[in-house]
Write an enzyme that holds these catalytic residues in place. Structure first.
Site, PDB file in Angstrom:
ATOM      1  N   ASP A 213     -34.372  17.018 -11.422  1.00  0.00           N
ATOM      2  CA  ASP A 213     -33.237  17.091 -12.356  1.00  0.00           C
ATOM      3  C   ASP A 213     -33.112  15.857 -13.250  1.00  0.00           C
ATOM      4  OD1 ASP A 213     -32.516  19.569 -11.136  1.00  0.00           O
ATOM      5  OD2 ASP A 213     -31.664  18.408  -9.493  1.00  0.00           O
TER       6      ASP A 213
ATOM      7  N   LYS B 266     -36.214  17.382 -17.258  1.00  0.00           N
ATOM      8  CA  LYS B 266     -37.576  17.805 -17.609  1.00  0.00           C
ATOM      9  C   LYS B 266     -37.600  18.834 -18.732  1.00  0.00           C
ATOM     10  CE  LYS B 266     -39.203  17.131 -13.227  1.00  0.00           C
ATOM     11  NZ  LYS B 266     -38.001  17.478 -12.540  1.00  0.00           N
ATOM     12  N   GLY B 267     -36.670  19.792 -18.665  1.00  0.00           N
ATOM     13  CA  GLY B 267     -36.654  20.864 -19.669  1.00  0.00           C
ATOM     14  C   GLY B 267     -36.627  20.297 -21.063  1.00  0.00           C
TER      15      GLY B 267
ATOM     16  N   GLY C  97     -35.363  24.220 -12.023  1.00  0.00           N
ATOM     17  CA  GLY C  97     -34.438  24.720 -13.043  1.00  0.00           C
ATOM     18  C   GLY C  97     -34.538  23.794 -14.239  1.00  0.00           C
ATOM     19  N   HIS C  98     -35.229  24.235 -15.269  1.00  0.00           N
ATOM     20  CA  HIS C  98     -35.453  23.380 -16.433  1.00  0.00           C
ATOM     21  C   HIS C  98     -34.648  23.916 -17.617  1.00  0.00           C
ATOM     22  CE1 HIS C  98     -39.569  21.935 -14.645  1.00  0.00           C
ATOM     23  NE2 HIS C  98     -38.525  21.676 -13.889  1.00  0.00           N
TER      24      HIS C  98
ATOM     25  N   GLN D 220     -39.552  19.369  -9.860  1.00  0.00           N
ATOM     26  CA  GLN D 220     -38.875  18.529  -8.864  1.00  0.00           C
ATOM     27  C   GLN D 220     -39.038  17.043  -9.220  1.00  0.00           C
ATOM     28  OE1 GLN D 220     -40.897  21.346  -7.343  1.00  0.00           O
ATOM     29  NE2 GLN D 220     -39.010  22.421  -7.773  1.00  0.00           N
TER      30      GLN D 220
ATOM     31  N   ARG E  38     -25.134  24.180  -7.031  1.00  0.00           N
ATOM     32  CA  ARG E  38     -24.528  23.201  -6.123  1.00  0.00           C
ATOM     33  C   ARG E  38     -24.205  21.903  -6.876  1.00  0.00           C
ATOM     34  NH1 ARG E  38     -28.943  22.712  -1.426  1.00  0.00           N
ATOM     35  NH2 ARG E  38     -30.337  23.080  -3.177  1.00  0.00           N
TER      36      ARG E  38
HETATM   37  P1  IMP Z   1     -37.078  23.826  -1.640  1.00  0.00           P
HETATM   38  O1  IMP Z   1     -37.996  23.289  -2.678  1.00  0.00           O
HETATM   39  O2  IMP Z   1     -36.232  24.985  -2.097  1.00  0.00           O
HETATM   40  O3  IMP Z   1     -37.771  24.103  -0.348  1.00  0.00           O
HETATM   41  O4  IMP Z   1     -36.007  22.662  -1.290  1.00  0.00           O
HETATM   42  C1  IMP Z   1     -36.390  21.447  -0.679  1.00  0.00           C
HETATM   43  C2  IMP Z   1     -35.548  20.284  -1.202  1.00  0.00           C
HETATM   44  O5  IMP Z   1     -35.882  19.992  -2.544  1.00  0.00           O
HETATM   45  C3  IMP Z   1     -34.037  20.573  -1.209  1.00  0.00           C
HETATM   46  O6  IMP Z   1     -33.340  19.385  -0.907  1.00  0.00           O
HETATM   47  C4  IMP Z   1     -33.771  21.016  -2.633  1.00  0.00           C
HETATM   48  O7  IMP Z   1     -32.434  20.825  -3.005  1.00  0.00           O
HETATM   49  C5  IMP Z   1     -34.738  20.123  -3.404  1.00  0.00           C
HETATM   50  N1  IMP Z   1     -35.202  20.718  -4.658  1.00  0.00           N
HETATM   51  C6  IMP Z   1     -36.104  21.698  -4.815  1.00  0.00           C
HETATM   52  N2  IMP Z   1     -36.316  21.959  -6.107  1.00  0.00           N
HETATM   53  C7  IMP Z   1     -35.545  21.107  -6.800  1.00  0.00           C
HETATM   54  C8  IMP Z   1     -35.360  20.855  -8.202  1.00  0.00           C
HETATM   55  O8  IMP Z   1     -35.970  21.485  -9.076  1.00  0.00           O
HETATM   56  N3  IMP Z   1     -34.474  19.874  -8.518  1.00  0.00           N
HETATM   57  C9  IMP Z   1     -33.813  19.147  -7.572  1.00  0.00           C
HETATM   58  N4  IMP Z   1     -33.969  19.337  -6.263  1.00  0.00           N
HETATM   59  C10 IMP Z   1     -34.832  20.304  -5.879  1.00  0.00           C
END
Ligand code: IMP
Length: 433
Positions: free
Chosen positions: A13, A16-17, A40-41, A221, A300
């Site tokens: 977050d 990136k988008g 989520g971009h 991520q 969230r």
């Molecule tokens: P997962 O990738 O859904 O398995 O989540 C694993 C951890 O990475 C969790 O704490 C998520 O909230 C975090 N996470 C996964 N994708 C993102 C992202 O795109 N942005 C921020 N946090 C992420």
């Protein structure tokens, strides 16, 4: 310069988008190489907002798009994103690697169940089935895009796997609420719809690179969530650092010219795990509200904190970052003082580097350098200010950028002072000489 990788240096977050969309203006091809629809971009163009989860952000620019083998694809989500773009008059020029693994509904069910089972060791996942899909990939139980575009192959593999998935879900006390016939029918339909986009993209991508095309690799991520280099076990389930662009797209490391690290002016985190600079006071509330720090994927509220330099320096190292893109500097405007965490203390010892142990990190206390805020930067001014260039920015903001650059030993190539394309200042053209 031909191949540029953009990676998050924090907990995701970082914006990136917006930055990918910006640099995509100069690129011929934009490639996603890791993660899935946990990402989520967001791209904002002339006030219109696009939120992508799987589609590479270059879509808005009409660029050639690739989803590489390193991505886990939920075909339902991808088809919805294609439809949404078509409604806006954009037909994405998309190719998907036949080697990319596919997310099935049982992955989402297992994601929920595994998190419940882990209790206080959970990562707070997005529950999109990302982890269980990568588990299947490593366990060699996975189905790939090449399987779902071939009805017979899909049927044979689902017939074989179904019992195992049913048993796994039962072990966690869960319920398997779909039949194998439903899965075969649903995924055959997705395969038929996506078939024309699926192929050996790695061949065409390497050919394009050899022809001198400009390629932008869109990370997902952030470094602190990387399965190897992040804060284990509270991160994601794949590699997200710059090296993953090579494995996740099938491009050799000798082809990558530049790595851009995205650093938000402060940090944020969704999910569990230590965040040493977390702000649990009204300053944190101010930043969360002003920065709209609510998950694009799950909605969230994100935890926020001051910029964490041990984390940023580490990210610069493991990614081999040449340039920084510093985002959301406008969000800190209005604060009397801003802080940068320059080191941690633990058991009265000073720690310059981020520890690899989650337990140690949760005991780290930040050491701060305090700086003057840039109060004079009013909302709605950003576009005008950006037009005037870096020199016209408030002195305090320029000092902050200079300090980040000095402490990380990395110069900024881009400064972002608002969500829109226009609210950007370029200090170095990363596709240029
Ligand atoms: P997962 O990738 O859904 O398995 O989540 C694993 C951890 O990475 C969790 O704490 C998520 O909230 C975090 N996470 C996964 N994708 C993102 C992202 O795109 N942005 C921020 N946090 C992420």
């Amino acid at each position: 310069m031909t191949c540029v990788v953009i990676v998050g240096t924090q907990w995701g977050d970082e914006g990136k988008g917006k930055v990918v969309d910006y640099f995509a203006g100069k690129a011929d091809i934009v490639v996603r190489f890791s993660g899935g629809n946990n990402a989520g971009h967001t791209v904002v163009v002339k006030g219109k907002k696009y939120a992508f989860h799987l589609m590479p952000c270059g879509a808005v620019r009409g660029k050639q798009l690739i989803i590489g083998n390193g991505v886990v694809v939920d075909p339902k989500v991808l088809l919805e994103e294609i439809e949404l773009l078509k409604k806006d008059g954009i037909t994405p020029k998309l190719s998907i690697s036949e080697r990319a693994h596919v997310i099935f509904p049982y992955h989402g069910t297992l994601d929920e169940l595994e998190e419940q089972f882990k209790g206080k060791m959970k990562a707070g996942t997005t529950k999109r089935g990302i982890g269980p899909c990568y588990e299947d990939k490593a366990g060699r139980f996975g189905l790939r895009m090449c399987d779902i575009v071939n009805k017979e192959m899909l049927k044979e593999k689902i017939e074989h796997l179904f019992k195992l998935k049913e048993k796994q879900i039962q072990v966690y006390g869960g319920k398997f609420d779909f039949t194998k016939e439903q899965l075969i029918e649903e995924y055959t339909a997705y395969g038929a719809k996506l078939k024309s986009c699926v192929g050996d993209v790695n061949l065409s991508l390497n050919k394009a690179i050899d022809e001198g095309k400009k390629v932008l690799f869109e990370g997902t991520q952030g470094t602190m969530l990387d399965i190897d280099h992040g804060i284990y076990p509270v991160g994601t389930s794949c590699n997200v650092i710059a090296g993953a662009a090579c494995t996740g797209a099938g491009v050799g490391p000798t082809k990558i010219d530049t790595v851009v690290g995205l650093a938000k002016a402060y940090v944020s985190r969704v999910g569990e795990g230590p965040l040493p600079t977390e702000l649990l006071d009204e300053t944190g509330e101010y930043i969360r509200k002003k920065g709209a720090e609510f998950g694009t994927t799950t909605g969230r509220p994100r935890r926020v904190g001051w910029l964490d330099m041990p984390a940023l320096k580490y990210a610069c190292r493991v990614n081999g970052i040449n340039w920084l893109a510093i985002t959301k500097l406008d969000v800190l405007a209005g604060l009397e003082k801003v802080k940068i965490c320059t080191a941690y203390t633990i058991d009265k010892k000073v720690l310059e580097d981020i520890p690899s142990s989650c337990e140690l990190l949760s005991r780290c206390k930040p050491v701060y350098k305090e700086m003057k805020g840039w109060k004079g930067f009013a909302e709605g001014q950003a576009e005008g200010v950006a037009k005037n260039g870096f020199d016209e920015l408030p002195k305090e903001l320029k000092d902050y950028v200079a300090e980040v650059s000095k402490l990380s030993n990395t110069s900024p190539c881009l400064i972002s002072i608002g969500p829109g394309r226009e609210e950007t200042i370029i200090l170095k053209d990363v596709f240029g000489k």
